[in-house]
Design a protein around this motif. Structure first.
Motif, short mmCIF file in Angstrom:
data_model
loop_
_atom_site.label_atom_id
_atom_site.label_comp_id
_atom_site.label_asym_id
_atom_site.label_seq_id
_atom_site.Cartn_x
_atom_site.Cartn_y
_atom_site.Cartn_z
N UNK A 31 0.83 -1.21 0.00
CA UNK A 31 0.00 0.00 0.00
C UNK A 31 0.86 1.26 0.00
N UNK A 32 2.05 1.18 0.58
CA UNK A 32 2.92 2.36 0.60
C UNK A 32 3.39 2.75 -0.80
N UNK A 145 -5.14 7.22 -4.76
CA UNK A 145 -4.56 6.06 -4.11
C UNK A 145 -3.77 6.48 -2.86
N UNK A 146 -3.10 7.62 -2.94
CA UNK A 146 -2.41 8.14 -1.76
C UNK A 146 -3.41 8.48 -0.66
N UNK A 181 4.47 7.14 0.06
CA UNK A 181 3.12 7.22 -0.49
C UNK A 181 2.76 8.66 -0.88
N UNK A 182 3.17 9.61 -0.02
CA UNK A 182 2.88 11.02 -0.30
C UNK A 182 3.60 11.50 -1.55
N UNK A 204 -10.79 13.72 -0.74
CA UNK A 204 -10.46 13.58 0.68
C UNK A 204 -11.73 13.47 1.50
N UNK A 205 -12.70 14.34 1.21
CA UNK A 205 -13.98 14.32 1.92
C UNK A 205 -14.72 13.01 1.68
N UNK A 206 -14.74 12.55 0.43
CA UNK A 206 -15.40 11.29 0.10
C UNK A 206 -14.74 10.13 0.84
#
Length: 250
Positions: A31-32, A145-146, A181-182, A204-206
């Motif tokens: 995931x990273x 994805x991040x 990841x960032x 981000x909100x979703x």
């Protein structure tokens, strides 16, 4: 290097396994590097779109781009989205939802959910200016994805490890993996037209809303949840871009 290769093997169907064999432990850290996989899948969509659009209309090129990613990923995330719709549509509690999501057969909610998802996604992309489409396609994939990788920070795994369909449970990102990841998610935004920076808060909100749903219903996440939240966050990115573009025209 091993973790990156493991991520490319896990999230795509391209023959990266031919390069070398990586330890099984590396798959717990994929995931990273999920956002870096987005560089590949996003670039494939862009190249496909531009090549097809050179000889065919934009709608056909959009369909070709979406299809190209489906082929490259083996519909991995779409499988998760379908299971999410089936589980949350047909389940009434934690146990029944998890049981339905684990079923390999797709149900009515899953079929209808995928149809609506792709109809909406195609039409949103088709409303965007042609010259902006490559930037939207490329940036939305790794950025979302991040964003969605943070589900590992917020929720525990909802099943027992041996019950995982993928036979792997992701480890929580440490600060180094969070930085990796960032970088994978934010660097592509350098090519995104500044006009669209306003929409970055929408996925981000979703993500926050959907992970809250997972917390309430499942008290955790599954691999299917990761695929579903990514695709829905990306769809909200496209929605925000379409709204911004439409507001400019009006």
């Amino acid at each position: 290097m091993n973790n990156l290769l493991a991520a490319l093997m896990f999230f795509t169907r391209l023959p990266f396994w031919r390069i070398k064999t990586v330890p099984q432990e590396c798959f717990r850290h994929v995931v990273s590097y999920w956002s870096f996989c987005g560089w590949l899948t996003g670039a494939i969509m862009v190249v496909t779109f531009m090549v097809v659009n050179a000889i065919l209309p934009v709608p056909v090129a959009i369909l070709a781009a979406l299809t190209a990613r489906l082929l490259v990923t083996g519909a991995l995330h779409e499988d998760g989205l379908a299971d999410f719709f089936d589980g949350f549509g047909g389940g009434t509690d934690r146990e029944s939802t998890l049981r339905i999501m684990k079923d390999s057969h797709i149900g009515t909610y899953g079929v209808l959910g995928l149809i609506v998802y792709y109809l909406l996604g195609f039409n949103l992309l088709n409303t965007l200016p042609t010259y902006d489409l490559p930037y939207i396609l490329f940036c939305a994939d790794p950025f979302c994805k991040f964003v969605c990788s943070h589900i590992l920070w917020l929720l525990p795994y909802a099943r027992k490890e041996e019950e995982s369909k993928a036979k792997v449970v992701y480890t929580r990102l440490d600060w180094k993996e969070e930085l990796i990841s960032a970088l994978g998610g934010l660097i592509p935004l350098l090519v995104l037209p500044e006009f669209y920076y306003y929409i970055l808060l929408i996925p981000v909100f979703v993500f926050i809303c959907i992970q809250a749903l997972f917390r309430r219903r499942l008290q955790g996440y599954t691999g299917d949840c990761c695929g579903a939240v990514f695709l829905l966050s990306e769809l909200s990115f496209w929605l925000g871009a379409a709204i911004m573009s439409y507001s400019l025209i009006v």
